[in-house]
Each structure stands twice: as C-alpha cells, then as structure tokens.
Design a protein around this motif. Structure first.
Motif, PDB file in Angstrom:
ATOM      1  N   GLU A 223      11.100 -12.475  -2.443  1.00  0.00           N
ATOM      2  CA  GLU A 223      11.325 -12.600  -3.881  1.00  0.00           C
ATOM      3  C   GLU A 223      10.791 -11.393  -4.638  1.00  0.00           C
ATOM      4  N   VAL A 224       9.608 -10.936  -4.275  1.00  0.00           N
ATOM      5  CA  VAL A 224       9.006  -9.785  -4.950  1.00  0.00           C
ATOM      6  C   VAL A 224       9.858  -8.537  -4.739  1.00  0.00           C
TER       7      VAL A 224
ATOM      8  N   THR B 262       0.820  -1.214   0.000  1.00  0.00           N
ATOM      9  CA  THR B 262       0.000   0.000   0.000  1.00  0.00           C
ATOM     10  C   THR B 262       0.848   1.255   0.000  1.00  0.00           C
ATOM     11  N   ILE B 263       1.838   1.330   0.875  1.00  0.00           N
ATOM     12  CA  ILE B 263       2.615   2.568   0.974  1.00  0.00           C
ATOM     13  C   ILE B 263       3.513   2.778  -0.243  1.00  0.00           C
ATOM     14  N   LEU B 264       4.002   1.691  -0.837  1.00  0.00           N
ATOM     15  CA  LEU B 264       4.859   1.861  -2.007  1.00  0.00           C
ATOM     16  C   LEU B 264       4.056   2.248  -3.244  1.00  0.00           C
ATOM     17  N   LEU B 265       2.842   1.728  -3.364  1.00  0.00           N
ATOM     18  CA  LEU B 265       1.976   2.170  -4.461  1.00  0.00           C
ATOM     19  C   LEU B 265       1.543   3.615  -4.245  1.00  0.00           C
TER      20      LEU B 265
ATOM     21  N   TYR C  72       9.236   3.506 -11.604  1.00  0.00           N
ATOM     22  CA  TYR C  72       8.132   2.873 -12.338  1.00  0.00           C
ATOM     23  C   TYR C  72       8.284   1.358 -12.461  1.00  0.00           C
ATOM     24  N   PRO C  73       9.411   0.841 -12.929  1.00  0.00           N
ATOM     25  CA  PRO C  73       9.505  -0.624 -13.063  1.00  0.00           C
ATOM     26  C   PRO C  73       9.431  -1.345 -11.725  1.00  0.00           C
ATOM     27  N   ALA C  74       9.990  -0.746 -10.683  1.00  0.00           N
ATOM     28  CA  ALA C  74       9.888  -1.359  -9.357  1.00  0.00           C
ATOM     29  C   ALA C  74       8.435  -1.394  -8.899  1.00  0.00           C
ATOM     30  N   THR C  75       7.719  -0.309  -9.158  1.00  0.00           N
ATOM     31  CA  THR C  75       6.316  -0.227  -8.754  1.00  0.00           C
ATOM     32  C   THR C  75       5.462  -1.244  -9.493  1.00  0.00           C
ATOM     33  N   GLU C  76       5.746  -1.457 -10.760  1.00  0.00           N
ATOM     34  CA  GLU C  76       4.972  -2.425 -11.533  1.00  0.00           C
ATOM     35  C   GLU C  76       5.153  -3.843 -10.991  1.00  0.00           C
ATOM     36  N   VAL C  77       6.361  -4.173 -10.563  1.00  0.00           N
ATOM     37  CA  VAL C  77       6.586  -5.480  -9.942  1.00  0.00           C
ATOM     38  C   VAL C  77       5.736  -5.599  -8.682  1.00  0.00           C
TER      39      VAL C  77
ATOM     40  N   ARG D 228       3.049  -3.809  -7.848  1.00  0.00           N
ATOM     41  CA  ARG D 228       1.620  -3.732  -8.166  1.00  0.00           C
ATOM     42  C   ARG D 228       1.077  -5.078  -8.631  1.00  0.00           C
ATOM     43  N   ASN D 229       1.856  -5.791  -9.410  1.00  0.00           N
ATOM     44  CA  ASN D 229       1.398  -7.047  -9.997  1.00  0.00           C
ATOM     45  C   ASN D 229       1.605  -8.263  -9.109  1.00  0.00           C
ATOM     46  N   ALA D 230       2.244  -8.061  -7.973  1.00  0.00           N
ATOM     47  CA  ALA D 230       2.496  -9.175  -7.056  1.00  0.00           C
ATOM     48  C   ALA D 230       1.233  -9.494  -6.268  1.00  0.00           C
ATOM     49  N   GLU D 231       0.907 -10.776  -6.191  1.00  0.00           N
ATOM     50  CA  GLU D 231      -0.253 -11.186  -5.394  1.00  0.00           C
ATOM     51  C   GLU D 231       0.004 -10.939  -3.919  1.00  0.00           C
TER      52      GLU D 231
END
Length: 226
Positions: free
Chosen positions: A169-170, A127-130, A154-159, A161-164
């Motif tokens: 690892e994420v 939540t805080i990173l998004l 941006y690329p770090a956030t996309e990882v 955001r898409n993580a369940e």
C-alpha cells in the motif's frame, strides 16, 4: 527475466546475533520492473523532451535502464546488495547524455551509500530510497515546484518517509504521489534545465524527467508485488 521466487540473504546483526533477512530477489524484481517501464516509454520521454529541451532525455534514460537491467539481472540470492548497488553506481557513472545521467546516477549513489544488508527487506527499501533522495537533493539542489525530476521524487519520498512500515500500500501510494507530482509540472514554469529559458512556453508541457521517475516508482510498486 523477472524472477517471482523470493530468496533471502541471511545475515547476523551486530547485537544479539538475531538473524535478519533481505529478500534480494524482491529488490531485483523492483528495479528490473522499473527499468522495463522506462524502456517501454522511451518514445514518449523523447517526445516530451523535444517540447522542452533538446530531445535526448528518452535515449539517455534508455541507456540508463538497459545498463541497470544488465547489472541487476545478474543478481541472485547470494548477492551482497550494498556491493551490487555500488557496482551499479559505477556502471551508471560511465553513461553520457545530458543531465539525466548524472542525476539518476546520484539517486543510485544514495541507494548504494545507505544500503545496509543487515536490515529486513522493508527497512532496507525505506533506507535506500530515503538515501537516494538525500543524495539527489545534494547533487541537484532542486526543490519541488521547479518543473523537474524533484517534482516526482519529493512527494514519493514523503510518503515513504512518513510510513511506519513499507508495504504494498505504501509503495502504491508513493507511486501515485510521484505520478501526481509529475502531472502537476504541466502547469509550472521551468526553473531548471533548458525549460527555464523558454518562459511561458513551458506551460502545458510535462517535465520528462519527472515522468521518468514516476515510471521508476511505479515500477518499484509493481515489482514489489511479484
């Protein structure tokens, strides 16, 4: 000093009274490790900024990292993380030094605005990173590909955001994405900051702001493992 023992703040949810926990000292370790990595790389950040800007990025990030360390080092297992992040944001607002200070401040502001201590640790981190990304984007207007901090964020956030579910690892993958995004700025023309005025001369030089955030995400991953 980084604390490896983890304690939990126990809070009640709004529905059902189910107890959830935020490992406050895990969040503390993550942020302190990030700050330490930035401080350890101030000389390189300064060198990179001398190639593209006015050379103040390293000293500004050092101020930011030291302020972060002072605030976060005082956290304990009873700290309210939303209030603590808001206090950190207030502290960073007083730091001067080029564009890095307000931009990094906007990132922390997004963390503070979205922080919800009722969440479990992994949900809280996501939540805080998004939230940090959204506030940074709203403040900077920067997009990937412009040779800026956003090329790491941006690329770090996309990882993330898409993580369940957030796990080691994420966070490792997010850190790797941030570093690769930063490295890629070497081949980009500058669209933001002073780099946009030097044209083709920007090619071959890595954006220092993106390096700072690559270090930040790497520190988050390393601190999570403690």
């Amino acid at each position: 000093m980084l604390i490896s023992m983890l304690f939990c703040n126990q809070v009640e949810t709004d529905t059902g009274g189910e107890s959830m926990s935020v490992e406050t000292l895990k969040i503390k370790n993550m942020l302190l490790t990030s700050a330490n990595k930035i401080i350890s790389n101030v000389e390189n950040l300064t060198k990179l900024d001398c190639e593209l800007g006015d050379g103040d990025h390293g000293t500004t990030m050092e101020k930011i990292a030291k302020a972060l360390m002072t605030e976060v080092d005082a956290w304990n297992e009873e700290t309210d993380l939303k209030e603590a992040l808001e206090a950190l944001n207030d502290t960073l607002e007083d730091i001067s030094g080029g564009s890095a200070a307000p931009l990094f401040g906007s990132f922390v502001c997004g963390m503070a605005d979205t922080a919800d201590p009722r969440q479990d640790t992994e949900s809280f981190i996501k939540t805080i990173l998004l939230g940090a990304y959204e506030e940074f984007f709203d403040t900077s207007g920067a997009k990937p590909g412009g040779k800026s901090m956003m090329d790491a964020i941006y690329p770090a956030t996309e990882v993330i955001r898409n993580a369940e579910k957030i796990n080691q690892e994420v966070l490792n993958q997010a850190a790797k994405a941030a570093r690769e995004g930063s490295d890629a700025t070497s081949d980009m023309l500058g669209k933001y900051g002073r780099a946009r005025y030097i044209g083709d001369r920007a090619i071959g030089h890595t954006d220092p702001g993106s390096v700072s955030f690559a270090l930040f995400y790497e520190g988050l991953a390393e601190g999570y493992a403690l």
